[in-house]
Write a protein that holds these residues in place. Structure first.
Motif, PDB file in Angstrom:
ATOM      1  N   ILE A 159       0.851  -1.187   0.000  1.00  0.00           N
ATOM      2  CA  ILE A 159       0.000   0.000   0.000  1.00  0.00           C
ATOM      3  C   ILE A 159       0.887   1.237   0.000  1.00  0.00           C
ATOM      4  CG2 ILE A 159      -1.663   1.326   1.343  1.00  0.00           C
ATOM      5  CD1 ILE A 159      -2.695  -1.390   2.396  1.00  0.00           C
ATOM      6  N   THR A 160       0.634   2.150  -0.934  1.00  0.00           N
ATOM      7  CA  THR A 160       1.313   3.434  -0.966  1.00  0.00           C
ATOM      8  C   THR A 160       0.451   4.412  -0.174  1.00  0.00           C
ATOM      9  OG1 THR A 160       2.267   2.957  -3.133  1.00  0.00           O
ATOM     10  CG2 THR A 160       2.206   5.272  -2.451  1.00  0.00           C
ATOM     11  N   VAL A 161       1.027   5.020   0.848  1.00  0.00           N
ATOM     12  CA  VAL A 161       0.287   5.942   1.712  1.00  0.00           C
ATOM     13  C   VAL A 161       0.448   7.364   1.189  1.00  0.00           C
ATOM     14  CG1 VAL A 161       0.140   6.877   4.059  1.00  0.00           C
ATOM     15  CG2 VAL A 161       0.558   4.438   3.715  1.00  0.00           C
ATOM     16  N   LEU A 162      -0.659   8.090   1.159  1.00  0.00           N
ATOM     17  CA  LEU A 162      -0.652   9.499   0.778  1.00  0.00           C
ATOM     18  C   LEU A 162      -1.234  10.298   1.935  1.00  0.00           C
ATOM     19  CD1 LEU A 162      -0.282  11.710  -1.457  1.00  0.00           C
ATOM     20  CD2 LEU A 162      -2.717  11.406  -1.876  1.00  0.00           C
ATOM     21  N   ARG A 163      -0.423  11.210   2.481  1.00  0.00           N
ATOM     22  CA  ARG A 163      -0.871  12.079   3.577  1.00  0.00           C
ATOM     23  C   ARG A 163      -1.166  13.463   3.011  1.00  0.00           C
ATOM     24  NH1 ARG A 163       3.036   8.758   5.302  1.00  0.00           N
ATOM     25  NH2 ARG A 163       2.646   7.525   7.148  1.00  0.00           N
ATOM     26  N   VAL A 164      -2.260  14.067   3.503  1.00  0.00           N
ATOM     27  CA  VAL A 164      -2.707  15.364   2.996  1.00  0.00           C
ATOM     28  C   VAL A 164      -2.899  16.323   4.157  1.00  0.00           C
ATOM     29  CG1 VAL A 164      -4.492  16.571   1.683  1.00  0.00           C
ATOM     30  CG2 VAL A 164      -3.914  14.207   1.103  1.00  0.00           C
ATOM     31  N   GLY A 165      -2.332  17.515   4.019  1.00  0.00           N
ATOM     32  CA  GLY A 165      -2.497  18.559   5.029  1.00  0.00           C
ATOM     33  C   GLY A 165      -3.465  19.619   4.557  1.00  0.00           C
ATOM     34  N   GLY A 166      -3.565  20.684   5.334  1.00  0.00           N
ATOM     35  CA  GLY A 166      -4.451  21.778   4.961  1.00  0.00           C
ATOM     36  C   GLY A 166      -4.329  22.940   5.921  1.00  0.00           C
ATOM     37  N   THR A 167      -4.974  24.051   5.562  1.00  0.00           N
ATOM     38  CA  THR A 167      -4.972  25.259   6.389  1.00  0.00           C
ATOM     39  C   THR A 167      -6.403  25.761   6.536  1.00  0.00           C
ATOM     40  OG1 THR A 167      -2.770  25.872   5.620  1.00  0.00           O
ATOM     41  CG2 THR A 167      -4.118  27.636   6.572  1.00  0.00           C
ATOM     42  N   LEU A 168      -6.804  25.995   7.791  1.00  0.00           N
ATOM     43  CA  LEU A 168      -8.101  26.600   8.071  1.00  0.00           C
ATOM     44  C   LEU A 168      -7.921  28.105   8.195  1.00  0.00           C
ATOM     45  CD1 LEU A 168      -9.775  24.446  10.875  1.00  0.00           C
ATOM     46  CD2 LEU A 168     -10.487  24.675   8.493  1.00  0.00           C
ATOM     47  N   ILE A 169      -8.759  28.854   7.498  1.00  0.00           N
ATOM     48  CA  ILE A 169      -8.785  30.312   7.627  1.00  0.00           C
ATOM     49  C   ILE A 169      -9.954  30.640   8.555  1.00  0.00           C
ATOM     50  CG2 ILE A 169      -8.935  32.507   6.404  1.00  0.00           C
ATOM     51  CD1 ILE A 169      -6.479  30.698   5.656  1.00  0.00           C
ATOM     52  N   ILE A 170      -9.645  31.259   9.672  1.00  0.00           N
ATOM     53  CA  ILE A 170     -10.649  31.516  10.705  1.00  0.00           C
ATOM     54  C   ILE A 170     -10.906  33.021  10.801  1.00  0.00           C
ATOM     55  CG2 ILE A 170     -11.187  31.232  13.154  1.00  0.00           C
ATOM     56  CD1 ILE A 170      -8.899  28.904  12.824  1.00  0.00           C
ATOM     57  N   PRO A 171     -12.135  33.449  10.517  1.00  0.00           N
ATOM     58  CA  PRO A 171     -12.434  34.880  10.619  1.00  0.00           C
ATOM     59  C   PRO A 171     -12.459  35.324  12.079  1.00  0.00           C
ATOM     60  CG  PRO A 171     -14.414  33.636  10.049  1.00  0.00           C
ATOM     61  CD  PRO A 171     -13.284  32.658  10.081  1.00  0.00           C
ATOM     62  N   GLY A 172     -12.200  36.615  12.298  1.00  0.00           N
ATOM     63  CA  GLY A 172     -12.259  37.152  13.666  1.00  0.00           C
ATOM     64  C   GLY A 172     -13.646  36.975  14.256  1.00  0.00           C
ATOM     65  N   ASN A 173     -13.703  36.706  15.540  1.00  0.00           N
ATOM     66  CA  ASN A 173     -14.949  36.517  16.288  1.00  0.00           C
ATOM     67  C   ASN A 173     -15.850  35.417  15.716  1.00  0.00           C
ATOM     68  OD1 ASN A 173     -14.390  38.533  18.258  1.00  0.00           O
ATOM     69  ND2 ASN A 173     -14.829  40.070  16.684  1.00  0.00           N
ATOM     70  N   ALA A 174     -15.248  34.383  15.136  1.00  0.00           N
ATOM     71  CA  ALA A 174     -16.028  33.232  14.647  1.00  0.00           C
ATOM     72  C   ALA A 174     -16.656  32.529  15.844  1.00  0.00           C
ATOM     73  CB  ALA A 174     -15.128  32.266  13.880  1.00  0.00           C
TER      74      ALA A 174
END
Length: 171
Positions: free
Chosen positions: A140-155
């Motif tokens: 099995i070839t493993v693929l890892r995926v990241g990401g970025t959350l953009i959080i607005p002020g006072n969410a």
């Protein structure tokens, strides 16, 4: 004389049949080719862990190695674990697989807020990257995926969730 020729013919025919019958266990066909089907299983979702906003917003990122960073007024909660998404890819004979995905998606919060999720990069590269799977059909070839959350002020605080889609195409 005719009889001698006829006897030689039958002897040759008999020898040919014997030779053919003795070769019946020998096959000169090529071995069956391995399966060409690409299979992918999502085994872990992208998780940013617990964090809080001091009021002005910012971002929280998890890279493909699971390392979390924050910007702005976002503070990670102590002892909170973050992890990348993990996909298991299986395709025989060391073929290439291309990955494509929409670069952003929206996450909805349990209290009405929304975050933008920027997807990637993966351990194999950015959107559109190609990588070679292992030669062994059982590996099995493993693929890892990241990401970025953009959080607005006072969410509004809450549990934010959503989906993203990655396409895997064999080349």
């Amino acid at each position: 004389m005719k009889r001698a020729k006829l006897n030689r013919f039958f002897i040759k025919l008999l020898l040919s049949v014997i030779i053919l019958l003795s070769c019946k266990g020998v096959s000169f066909a090529q071995p069956a080719l391995p399966e060409r089907a690409l299979t992918v299983a999502a085994t872990q979702g992208l998780y940013f862990g617990k964090f809080y906003d001091l009021g002005t917003g910012g971002s929280v990122s998890v890279d493909w190695q699971g390392i979390r960073t924050t910007t702005g007024s976002i503070v990670p909660a102590p002892n909170s674990v973050a992890r990348p998404a993990i996909f298991e890819v299986r395709l025989c004979q060391g073929r290439n697989v291309a990955i494509t995905y929409a670069p952003t998606t929206i996450l909805s919060g349990s209290n009405g807020g929304v975050f933008t999720l920027n997807i990637g990069p993966t351990e194999k590269g950015i959107n559109g990257a190609s990588f070679t799977v292992e030669n062994n059909c059982n590996f099995i070839t493993v693929l890892r995926v990241g990401g970025t959350l953009i959080i607005p002020g006072n969410a509004p605080p809450g549990f934010y969730s959503g989906n993203f889609e990655i396409s895997f195409d064999q080349q």
